[in-house]
Design an enzyme around this catalytic site. Structure first.
Site, short mmCIF file in Angstrom:
data_model
loop_
_atom_site.label_atom_id
_atom_site.label_comp_id
_atom_site.label_asym_id
_atom_site.label_seq_id
_atom_site.Cartn_x
_atom_site.Cartn_y
_atom_site.Cartn_z
N HIS A 77 1.30 -0.70 -0.09
CA HIS A 77 -0.07 -0.14 0.19
C HIS A 77 0.81 1.27 -0.07
O HIS A 77 0.46 2.21 -0.67
CB HIS A 77 -0.82 -0.15 0.79
CG HIS A 77 -2.07 -0.69 0.73
ND1 HIS A 77 -3.61 -0.14 1.52
CD2 HIS A 77 -2.14 -1.51 0.27
CE1 HIS A 77 -4.42 -1.51 0.81
NE2 HIS A 77 -3.74 -2.38 0.68
N HIS A 206 0.05 -12.58 -1.79
CA HIS A 206 -1.49 -13.64 -1.28
C HIS A 206 -1.34 -14.89 -0.69
O HIS A 206 -1.92 -15.81 0.03
CB HIS A 206 -2.83 -13.48 -2.41
CG HIS A 206 -3.31 -11.84 -2.26
ND1 HIS A 206 -3.62 -11.36 -3.37
CD2 HIS A 206 -2.93 -10.81 -1.51
CE1 HIS A 206 -4.20 -10.26 -3.28
NE2 HIS A 206 -3.04 -9.43 -2.10
C1 HEM Z 1 -2.26 -7.40 -7.70
C2 HEM Z 1 -3.22 -6.17 -7.59
C3 HEM Z 1 -3.66 -6.87 -5.84
C4 HEM Z 1 -5.08 -7.17 -5.18
C5 HEM Z 1 -6.52 -6.28 -5.90
C6 HEM Z 1 -4.75 -6.62 -4.00
C7 HEM Z 1 -6.41 -7.04 -3.07
C8 HEM Z 1 -6.11 -7.68 -1.50
C9 HEM Z 1 -7.47 -7.28 -0.80
C10 HEM Z 1 -8.68 -6.78 -1.59
C11 HEM Z 1 -6.91 -7.69 0.67
C12 HEM Z 1 -8.05 -7.66 2.03
C13 HEM Z 1 -8.62 -6.88 2.18
C14 HEM Z 1 -9.51 -6.94 3.08
O1 HEM Z 1 -9.88 -7.73 2.81
O2 HEM Z 1 -9.34 -7.65 4.12
C15 HEM Z 1 -5.51 -8.35 0.41
C16 HEM Z 1 -4.66 -8.56 0.92
C17 HEM Z 1 -3.30 -9.10 1.19
N1 HEM Z 1 -2.14 -8.13 0.14
FE1 HEM Z 1 -3.44 -8.16 -1.85
N2 HEM Z 1 -3.52 -6.98 -3.52
C18 HEM Z 1 -2.60 -6.65 -4.23
C19 HEM Z 1 -1.92 -6.78 -4.32
C20 HEM Z 1 -0.84 -7.32 -3.54
C21 HEM Z 1 0.92 -7.22 -3.58
C22 HEM Z 1 1.50 -6.86 -4.35
C23 HEM Z 1 1.10 -8.15 -1.77
C24 HEM Z 1 2.39 -8.09 -1.91
C25 HEM Z 1 3.51 -8.29 -2.10
C26 HEM Z 1 -0.47 -8.12 -1.24
C27 HEM Z 1 -0.30 -8.28 -0.20
C28 HEM Z 1 -1.36 -8.71 0.75
C29 HEM Z 1 -1.54 -9.61 1.80
C30 HEM Z 1 -0.17 -10.37 2.58
C31 HEM Z 1 -3.02 -9.57 2.09
C32 HEM Z 1 -3.11 -10.08 3.49
C33 HEM Z 1 -3.40 -9.26 5.00
C34 HEM Z 1 -3.61 -9.07 6.21
O3 HEM Z 1 -4.43 -11.21 6.81
O4 HEM Z 1 -3.53 -8.99 6.46
N3 HEM Z 1 -1.38 -7.69 -2.05
N4 HEM Z 1 -5.04 -7.64 -0.87
#
Ligand code: HEM
Ligand SMILES: *[C@@H]1O[C@H](CO)[C@@H](O)[C@H](O)[C@H]1NC(C)=O
Ligand SMILES: *[C@@H]1O[C@H](CO)[C@@H](O)[C@H](O)[C@H]1NC(C)=O
Ligand SMILES: *[C@@H]1O[C@H](CO)[C@@H](O)[C@H](O)[C@H]1NC(C)=O
Ligand SMILES: *[C@@H]1O[C@H](CO)[C@@H](O)[C@H](O)[C@H]1NC(C)=O
Ligand SMILES: *[C@@H]1O[C@H](CO)[C@@H](O)[C@H](O)[C@H]1NC(C)=O
Ligand SMILES: *[C@@H]1O[C@H](CO)[C@@H](O)[C@H](O)[C@H]1NC(C)=O
Ligand SMILES: *[C@@H]1O[C@H](CO)[C@@H](O)[C@H](O)[C@H]1NC(C)=O
Ligand SMILES: *[C@@H]1O[C@H](CO)[C@@H](O)[C@H](O)[C@H]1NC(C)=O
Length: 353
Positions: A77, A206
């Site tokens: 972010h 993810h």
């Molecule tokens: C490619 C586009 C991406 C989209 C559309 C996206 C979207 C999201 C969404 C919607 C969530 C869940 C939020 C919630 O509802 O609580 C999430 C969680 C997460 N995302 Fe992504 N994300 C993207 C890319 C990334 C990238 C580049 C990373 C890191 C390299 C990342 C790492 C994470 C992690 C680790 C979580 C879990 C967070 C937690 O458990 O607190 N995401 N992401």
């Protein structure tokens, strides 16, 4: 440089002593520096910074490994909204520490902000106010990957902290939505110079962490996404009985707390959680990349590292731009304790002498 190139390189310049040094770091430092950062930025001003952070995070993750996911997402972010400048940490930022009304798709774990400021305090106690919050976030993301079972890698450093943060609208527009298909992901990430391989690799973040129902119920109601595995969909409907259900579930059903390549195995089994995840296996531009990552974890790890290093350099502030915050959630000019902070700086300076 891959190992084959490295070998050729070594042969070619084996008469030079420096050859072996280049190749020793070649494996880890698999993406070039483009934006003014440095591999050795704190070598003299704070050589302990990385060991301080790793030691503390080992403690934190021993209590709750879920925090690793929160820290990894924090770096994503930070970098996507206005650049990797720590602006996401500022009070008032749309997904920042004080933001109570951020939609779940924006909200970051509250603990992530506390963990970062605790790290900041430890590092500044050790070295004085020389390490930026943005760099602490980048190092913490790396350690989150490594301590969850993923690759270890060097992070280029020297980011400075921004003086401004993005508004809600800019934040929303800067982050891809989980409802995006691959076409729109590729288009939006291309504006950040990230290609299809980067998109597929970074989405592998993810492999750890959780999501709120609202980020994927578009695939369950009113009609079920036909691409989603039926049993998987039925289980998700139990967890999220309505679109506004506040429950959460794991992003990678095979190994939710381990940084591995199982996320790609999920996608091949139509068990990806978001449209943005699952469509990577539908779209012909990313399908083979997903398959290759699913069968070869080493390949995924190498590419993930390269793409993270690329992402970690998005619009960074260096040199005389920005500042080194004394408190990660407020700019120095808004920091009412700044006078005593300056005194602390002077103290640590005189201790050095
Ligand atoms: C490619 C586009 C991406 C989209 C559309 C996206 C979207 C999201 C969404 C919607 C969530 C869940 C939020 C919630 O509802 O609580 C999430 C969680 C997460 N995302 Fe992504 N994300 C993207 C890319 C990334 C990238 C580049 C990373 C890191 C390299 C990342 C790492 C994470 C992690 C680790 C979580 C879990 C967070 C937690 O458990 O607190 N995401 N992401
Ligand atoms: C910087 O520090 C690292 C880790 O201590 C060391 O491996 C590296 O050789 C140092 N580099 C320079 C240029 O001093
Ligand atoms: C933010 O977006 C909303 C809805 O798109 C709009 O009504 C509002 O005026 C925007 N706010 C700013 C400050 O641009
Ligand atoms: C987040 O959810 C809001 C509604 O709560 C929606 O307007 C916005 O487009 C979503 N943004 C992202 C990045 O998913
Ligand atoms: C992808 O999403 C965009 C925006 O919602 C839409 O215009 C486009 O038709 C979709 N493409 C495919 C191949 O589904
Ligand atoms: C939350 O999910 C669990 C399964 O993980 C389910 O038993 C429970 O009913 C759900 N709660 C709500 C309020 O939807
Ligand atoms: C959630 O949605 C259901 C119908 O989908 C509705 O009956 C209920 O009032 C909603 N609850 C909240 C808190 O919005
Ligand atoms: C997996 O990927 C690595 C790194 O690119 C490569 O060296 C290796 O040969 C690949 N393994 C297989 C079985 O293809
Ligand atoms: C940092 O600033 C925040 C917001 O003003 C404040 O709540 C917090 O106590 C400060 N932390 C330290 C260690 O001074």
């Amino acid at each position: 440089m891959d190992s084959a190139n490295c070998f050729t390189y070594l042969l070619l310049i084996s008469f030079l002593l420096v050859g072996s040094w280049f190749c020793a770091i070649g494996a880890q430092r698999s993406a070039p520096i483009v934006n003014g950062l440095s591999w050795t930025f704190y070598n003299s001003s704070c050589p302990k910074v990385e060991s301080i952070i790793r030691k503390q995070l080992k403690k934190v993750f021993k209590e709750d490994i879920g925090q690793a996911a929160g820290l990894l997402r924090l770096h994503f972010h930070d970098c996507f909204v206005q650049g990797c400048d720590g602006s996401v940490l500022l009070d008032g930022s749309a997904s920042g520490p004080s933001e109570q009304e951020a939609p779940p798709n924006l909200s970051l774990r509250k603990e992530a902000f506390e963990i970062i400021d605790d790290l900041r305090e430890l590092v500044h106690k050790g070295c004085g106010r020389v390490v930026s919050c943005a760099d602490i976030v980048a190092i913490a993301a790396r350690d989150s990957v490594f301590l969850s079972g993923g690759p270890d890698y060097d992070v280029p450093l020297g980011r400075r902290d921004g003086l401004t943060f993005a508004t809600r609208n800019v934040t929303l527009a800067s982050l891809p939505a989980p409802t995006s298909n691959t076409s729109s992901l590729l288009t939006s990430l291309a504006t950040k110079n990230l290609d299809a391989t980067d998109v597929a690799a970074l989405s592998g973040g993810h492999t750890i962490g959780i999501s709120h129902c609202s980020s994927f119920t578009n695939r369950l109601y009113p009609t079920q996404d036909p691409v989603m595995d039926k049993t998987f969909a039925n289980n998700l409907k139990q967890i999220c009985p309505t679109t506004n259900s506040t429950n959460t579930t794991v992003l990678d059903i095979r190994s939710p707390n381990t940084f591995d390549n199982k996320y790609y195995v999920d996608l091949m089994n139509r068990q990806g959680l978001f449209t943005s995840d699952q469509d990577l296996y539908t779209d012909s531009r990313t399908r083979d990349i997903v398959k290759n990552f699913a069968v070869n974890e080493t390949l995924f790890f190498e590419q993930f590292v390269a793409s993270m290093i690329k992402m970690g350099q998005l619009s960074v502030l260096t040199g005389g731009n920005g500042e080194i915050r004394a408190n990660c959630s407020v700019r120095n000019s808004d920091n009412k304790y700044m006078v005593s902070v300056v005194e602390e700086d002077l103290e640590s300076l005189s201790e050095l002498k």
